[in-house]
Design an enzyme around this catalytic site. Structure first.
Site, PDB file in Angstrom:
ATOM      1  N   GLY A 208       2.493  17.417 -40.249  1.00 18.59           N
ATOM      2  CA  GLY A 208       3.808  17.532 -39.638  1.00 18.59           C
ATOM      3  C   GLY A 208       4.971  17.780 -40.597  1.00 18.59           C
ATOM      4  O   GLY A 208       6.041  18.192 -40.162  1.00 18.59           O
ATOM      5  N   ASP A 209       4.764  17.531 -41.882  1.00 17.94           N
ATOM      6  CA  ASP A 209       5.844  17.750 -42.871  1.00 17.94           C
ATOM      7  C   ASP A 209       5.190  18.175 -44.187  1.00 17.94           C
ATOM      8  O   ASP A 209       5.402  17.588 -45.243  1.00 17.94           O
ATOM      9  CB  ASP A 209       6.639  16.442 -43.053  1.00 17.94           C
ATOM     10  CG  ASP A 209       7.956  16.666 -43.798  1.00 17.94           C
ATOM     11  OD1 ASP A 209       8.320  17.834 -44.047  1.00 17.94           O
ATOM     12  OD2 ASP A 209       8.619  15.669 -44.131  1.00 17.94           O
ATOM     13  N   LEU A 210       4.379  19.216 -44.076  1.00 18.39           N
ATOM     14  CA  LEU A 210       3.437  19.538 -45.154  1.00 18.39           C
ATOM     15  C   LEU A 210       4.036  20.495 -46.184  1.00 18.39           C
ATOM     16  O   LEU A 210       3.709  21.670 -46.221  1.00 18.39           O
ATOM     17  CB  LEU A 210       2.152  20.127 -44.536  1.00 18.39           C
ATOM     18  CG  LEU A 210       0.941  20.208 -45.458  1.00 18.39           C
ATOM     19  CD1 LEU A 210       0.619  18.859 -46.083  1.00 18.39           C
ATOM     20  CD2 LEU A 210      -0.267  20.748 -44.700  1.00 18.39           C
ATOM     21  N   ASN A 214       4.805  16.366 -50.425  1.00 20.61           N
ATOM     22  CA  ASN A 214       4.055  15.380 -49.648  1.00 20.61           C
ATOM     23  C   ASN A 214       2.546  15.458 -49.874  1.00 20.61           C
ATOM     24  O   ASN A 214       1.753  14.936 -49.087  1.00 20.61           O
ATOM     25  CB  ASN A 214       4.395  15.512 -48.162  1.00 20.61           C
ATOM     26  CG  ASN A 214       5.753  14.908 -47.855  1.00 20.61           C
ATOM     27  OD1 ASN A 214       6.250  14.091 -48.627  1.00 20.61           O
ATOM     28  ND2 ASN A 214       6.357  15.311 -46.744  1.00 20.61           N
TER      29      ASN A 214
END
Ligand code: ADP
Length: 300
Positions: A208-210, A214
């Site tokens: 989702g926030d790649l 991260n």
């Protein structure tokens, strides 16, 4: 899904986890995050623990992050730091915290990117039924993208989900940045979302926030996922985000596509997926993200 332990103070957490009388020997600030304060805690016995903290009111940042980490870890495809617990400390003016296994980075294995791509492709293939009870896409609870709330209301259709739970709330929050012509384009984009996005062959758990920040290297020399904004959606939304801030090396994409070829027309859809993140950055950090947002709105 694993449950996460909740603690009423940091001392209470460390004593429950590591034994009565456990004390912190030293604390070092870790940079790199956008939203929270991050620390490495070295305990008197020599163990290290990773801690993120925020205001007490923002405990839900960490309970939501724990849900995402648990979901990813539950796929048994790729490493994430083990969750030690969440909690709050102090009265007014106190803080909330998330405690994780400390990942001490080692150098990357030779086939780091190919391995990571295969692990991610496999994560995207694990059945998701338990994560979404009343639909196919979304998640059983809302979470956060950066510091903004990310609505995960469950939907049967991916394209409708992406319109209603991703683009629309961000456009609404950013409305003041757009002139009349752009607002018309935005309404048209939302009305015609089915002309651009497609339903996936199967739902996937997404990080989702790649972006690169991260993904950290663990002491096994492999990629570990941190700081998810997890939900169930179309896998290509994760791939799109990897391309937003610089991209991963070509070997990553080649290896991913060997397991999961991207559906035709991905390049056009990539802009729409990334529009969500750019709008989120516009809403969190301000105008410098506006030109990129407008470029996509005018091109589509
Ligand atoms: P934020 O929520 O503020 O974006 P991150 O989750 O990105 O914070 O964490 C901040 C930094 O801490 C990361 O850039 C990473 O380098 C480091 N980090 C994150 N998780 C761990 C961990 N489990 N062990 C060691 N370092 C970590």
């Amino acid at each position: 899904m694993n449950t996460t332990q909740h603690f009423t103070s940091l001392t209470n957490a460390l004593c429950s986890l590591f034994g009565e009388g456990t004390k912190i020997k030293s604390t070092s600030r870790i940079s790199g995050g956008d939203i929270n304060e991050a620390y490495g805690l070295t305990l008197e016995g020599g163990k290290s623990v990773f801690m993120k903290s925020n205001t007490k009111e923002n405990l839900s940042f960490f309970t939501a992050e724990a849900v995402g980490l648990n979901a990813i870890s539950g796929t048994k495809t790729i490493n994430t730091p083990h969750i030690l617990g969440v909690g709050t400390d102090g009265d007014r003016g106190g803080y909330s915290f998330l405690l994780l296994e400390f990942i001490s980075a080692k150098s990357r294995n030779a086939n780091y990117w190919e391995d990571f791509a295969r692990q991610l492709a496999n994560m995207h293939r694990v059945p998701t039924a338990g994560l979404v009870l009343n639909g196919k896409y979304g998640l059983n609870c809302d979470n956060y993208i950066g510091r903004r709330r990310q609505v995960n209301t469950e939907h049967e259709s991916w394209t409708v989900f992406f319109r209603d739970c991703r683009l629309e709330p961000q456009f609404k929050a950013a409305a003041r940045y757009f002139e009349k012509d752009d607002l018309k384009r935005i309404v048209s984009l939302l009305d015609h979302i089915d002309d651009i996005l497609v339903e996936p062959e199967y739902p996937s758990l997404l990080h989702g926030d790649l972006w690169a920040g991260n993904v950290i290297t663990g002491n096994d020399g492999r990629a570990w996922l941190i700081d998810p904004a997890a939900y169930v959606g179309h896998a290509e939304a994760d791939i799109a985000m990897t391309e937003l801030f610089g991209g991963f090396p070509p070997v990553f994409y080649d290896a991913y596509k060997e397991i999961t070829p991207l559906q035709p027309g991905y390049e056009r859809r990539r802009d729409i997926y990334n529009l969500y993140h750019l709008l989120n950055h516009l809403n969190m950090f301000g105008r410098m993200y506006l030109p990129d947002v407008k470029r996509i709105v005018r091109r589509i």
